[in-house]
Scaffold this motif. Sequence first.
Motif, PDB file in Angstrom:
ATOM      1  N   ASN A 103      21.424 -11.208 -13.907  1.00 23.79           N
ATOM      2  CA  ASN A 103      20.667 -11.147 -15.150  1.00 23.79           C
ATOM      3  C   ASN A 103      19.058 -11.118 -15.167  1.00 23.79           C
ATOM      4  O   ASN A 103      18.484 -11.283 -16.026  1.00 23.79           O
ATOM      5  N   PHE A 104      18.545 -10.939 -13.958  1.00 25.14           N
ATOM      6  CA  PHE A 104      17.088 -10.396 -13.727  1.00 25.14           C
ATOM      7  C   PHE A 104      17.126  -9.281 -12.563  1.00 25.14           C
ATOM      8  O   PHE A 104      17.900  -9.463 -11.855  1.00 25.14           O
ATOM      9  N   ASN A 105      15.843  -8.798 -12.373  1.00 27.90           N
ATOM     10  CA  ASN A 105      15.739  -7.678 -11.635  1.00 27.90           C
ATOM     11  C   ASN A 105      14.558  -7.970 -10.489  1.00 27.90           C
ATOM     12  O   ASN A 105      13.629  -8.628 -10.836  1.00 27.90           O
TER      13      ASN A 105
ATOM     14  N   ASP B  92       0.877  -1.174   0.015  1.00 29.40           N
ATOM     15  CA  ASP B  92      -0.006  -0.145   0.126  1.00 29.40           C
ATOM     16  C   ASP B  92       0.863   1.288   0.040  1.00 29.40           C
ATOM     17  O   ASP B  92       0.568   2.148   0.696  1.00 29.40           O
ATOM     18  N   LEU B  93       1.745   1.291  -0.721  1.00 24.89           N
ATOM     19  CA  LEU B  93       2.754   2.571  -1.071  1.00 24.89           C
ATOM     20  C   LEU B  93       2.677   2.677  -2.438  1.00 24.89           C
ATOM     21  O   LEU B  93       2.651   1.867  -3.504  1.00 24.89           O
ATOM     22  N   PRO B  94       2.638   4.043  -3.078  1.00 27.64           N
ATOM     23  CA  PRO B  94       2.552   4.163  -4.609  1.00 27.64           C
ATOM     24  C   PRO B  94       3.998   4.156  -5.253  1.00 27.64           C
ATOM     25  O   PRO B  94       4.990   4.028  -4.829  1.00 27.64           O
ATOM     26  N   ALA B  95       3.747   3.889  -6.635  1.00 30.48           N
ATOM     27  CA  ALA B  95       4.857   3.981  -7.597  1.00 30.48           C
ATOM     28  C   ALA B  95       5.667   2.525  -7.302  1.00 30.48           C
ATOM     29  O   ALA B  95       7.066   2.713  -7.568  1.00 30.48           O
ATOM     30  N   GLU B  96       4.817   1.597  -6.915  1.00 28.50           N
ATOM     31  CA  GLU B  96       5.699   0.023  -7.100  1.00 28.50           C
ATOM     32  C   GLU B  96       6.222  -0.073  -8.529  1.00 28.50           C
ATOM     33  O   GLU B  96       5.473  -0.115  -9.122  1.00 28.50           O
ATOM     34  N   ALA B  97       7.604  -0.423  -8.384  1.00 28.34           N
ATOM     35  CA  ALA B  97       8.086  -0.783  -9.775  1.00 28.34           C
ATOM     36  C   ALA B  97       7.616  -2.246 -10.385  1.00 28.34           C
ATOM     37  O   ALA B  97       7.394  -3.048  -9.678  1.00 28.34           O
ATOM     38  N   ARG B  98       7.439  -2.115 -11.763  1.00 25.39           N
ATOM     39  CA  ARG B  98       7.093  -3.174 -12.334  1.00 25.39           C
ATOM     40  C   ARG B  98       8.439  -4.218 -12.746  1.00 25.39           C
ATOM     41  O   ARG B  98       9.357  -3.692 -13.216  1.00 25.39           O
ATOM     42  N   THR B  99       8.239  -5.460 -12.515  1.00 26.75           N
ATOM     43  CA  THR B  99       9.533  -6.357 -12.961  1.00 26.75           C
ATOM     44  C   THR B  99       9.126  -7.426 -13.885  1.00 26.75           C
ATOM     45  O   THR B  99      10.041  -8.294 -14.187  1.00 26.75           O
ATOM     46  N   ASP B 100       7.818  -7.382 -14.512  1.00 24.73           N
ATOM     47  CA  ASP B 100       7.379  -8.635 -15.197  1.00 24.73           C
ATOM     48  C   ASP B 100       8.228  -8.619 -16.429  1.00 24.73           C
ATOM     49  O   ASP B 100       8.553  -9.853 -17.181  1.00 24.73           O
ATOM     50  N   SER B 101       8.817  -7.521 -17.064  1.00 24.20           N
ATOM     51  CA  SER B 101       9.469  -7.560 -18.370  1.00 24.20           C
ATOM     52  C   SER B 101      11.148  -7.792 -17.994  1.00 24.20           C
ATOM     53  O   SER B 101      11.777  -7.851 -18.790  1.00 24.20           O
ATOM     54  N   LEU B 102      11.345  -8.039 -16.535  1.00 19.84           N
ATOM     55  CA  LEU B 102      12.790  -7.900 -16.333  1.00 19.84           C
ATOM     56  C   LEU B 102      13.177  -9.463 -15.907  1.00 19.84           C
ATOM     57  O   LEU B 102      14.303  -9.674 -15.330  1.00 19.84           O
ATOM     58  N   LEU B 103      12.345 -10.467 -15.952  1.00 20.80           N
ATOM     59  CA  LEU B 103      12.557 -11.882 -16.027  1.00 20.80           C
ATOM     60  C   LEU B 103      12.557 -12.398 -17.198  1.00 20.80           C
ATOM     61  O   LEU B 103      11.883 -11.991 -18.225  1.00 20.80           O
TER      62      LEU B 103
END
Length: 640
Positions: free
Chosen positions: A448-450, A417-428
């Motif tokens: 080699n993944f985030n 419940d905090l804003p601006a959570e980073a997306r990592t779906d494209s980093l795997l």
Amino acid sequence: MLVFLAICVLFGILIARLMYIEYTSGAKYEKIVLAQQKYDSSVIPYQRGDITDRKGTVLATSVDVYNVILDAKLMNETVSSAENEEKRAAAQAKVDSTFSHVAACFPEIDIEAAKACLTTDADSQYKVLAKDVSYEEMKAYQDLSSDKDTKKELVKNGIWFEKEYKRSYPYGSLAAQMIGYATDGTNGVIGLESAYNSTLNGVNGRSYGYLESENSVEQTVVEPKNGNTLVTAMDTNVQSIVEQCILDWNNAHLSDGSLGSKNTACIVMNPKNAEILAMATYPTFDLNNPRDLSPFFTTEQIDAMSVEDQLNYLSKLWQCYPVTQTYEPGSTFKPFTISAGLDSGALSGGETFFCDGGEQIGPNYVRCTSHHGMLTLAGALQHSCNDALMQISGLVGSHNFYTYQHLFGFGQKTNIDLPAEARTDSLLYSEEDLGHTINLATNSFGQNFNVTMVQLATGFSSIINGGTLYQPHVVTAIQDASGNTVKDISPTVVKKTISAETSAEMRDMLRSVVTEGTAKTAAVAGYDIGGKTGTAEKQPRSEHRYLVSFIGFAPVSDPEVVCYVVVDEPNVADQAHSTYAQEICRNIMSQILPYLNVEKVEADSAEGQAAQAAADAAAKKAADEAAAAAAGQEIVTEHN
């Protein structure tokens, strides 16, 4: 009779005409009548809700402030309406006396400019002379103007006060990125202030009524509805300890005008429900003055910066690193690979692996940090052996690895419940891409993944808590302005990741990392600590910049606290050492574990002896390093 009948007919025609006018033009004439009256209306502002920690300590609140308002029209009418020269002089004296009182109580107001408004804005009834004056300042003006011994007659209502609320943060920079701040006391910009903006805000009230030229109509008052209060899982004492330990470490590594690290961040979490007890980011800022750059730049440097550069720096400063930033996790991911192997059945736990310094993966040779020789599964974790992990990943396979990587929540938002959570779906990597051996091999040891810090902390918590992945959360309850609970926010189970049996095996292996492996520096005397170190070389690899980390928990048998520390590019000559993160974690855990009443291990038990031995070894190592550093300093001094 004829005259009477004629008059009746005329009255009938008049009534009919009035009814016709009312029907066809009633609204029009109603507006004309209302326009001839004076409409009195004023907004009564609501008070934005507080943000508190788990014990009720107020972290964000709204305090009364007042705007000083000048009614120039009334001031001018006071003089112009005087009947003769003598009364006009007396009226002018009242105006001058009013401005004298204003000057005495509000030195920030330019009195000459205020007097000029009587000419430049002669018809204005609302001219703001000063904003956000305190209640004490307002009261001082009222007291001075009502003192019969010192006052001169003033222009009544020529100066009046408009009440507002200003957001205040009693602890300044504490948990700044997590709490966030609000502009104008109503618009949350970052953190909880933004995520729960509509919950914290209320509804303005209003005082209104129609005033005739001579007689006043009684006003109607609609009271404001104040905003709700957020009760968080955060513990102010734990948060203070975390921030102080981070600050101490970074202050010890300041040099050449550079900060101690590019970023240092920490999450302290309850692994049993994913409640956030503390979340800190370095460098940080003062919530009461969020745009202040003076702690980081000189006045000359700030003046030389463009507005865009200043905003870019502030934007980075305001980001909550554990939520908004992604990075390669390095060896802190190795427990996930081994957990996947054990839980899927690909590993039995009795395997051994031989480290000869690296693995040939197709055309690529991937090195390990050392030649570790023959290692058990626990030994692979203890020594953080990349070679062994690459062999393990071959047994786990791309399908199992991909399945468990997503089962642990990587590649997905945690929905904290905090804003601006980073997306990592494209980093795997996809399962198909993991089939290319080099990808699976490097992913097995966190390269080699985030990920984000909050992803790794929640996933790791599921490894040690029996296999349950919870949704991380900061707010635990919402209360109304009277303190009544409007909503309880209970822990949310997302999924089951591994079995309780696998979890127990992993806890034992992670304990051995602290007692016998690479994490001895993290040991805390008297406590049963488990954890995993991480050292990740950042892209591009040729620059040799590192992100080092450590994730620890206690007690091993029934974990109550997880502490995850990341140091991004420590300001040292040789960055590739997780001991920097371990030092911070050890200092934090040594203070918060007693505070949280975490049970100690018995001194005469095997666990207690192991913990004490590890702590003693860590202390000796730290003393040796300090002595070596001091000796090196002496040599440099002599040479100079």
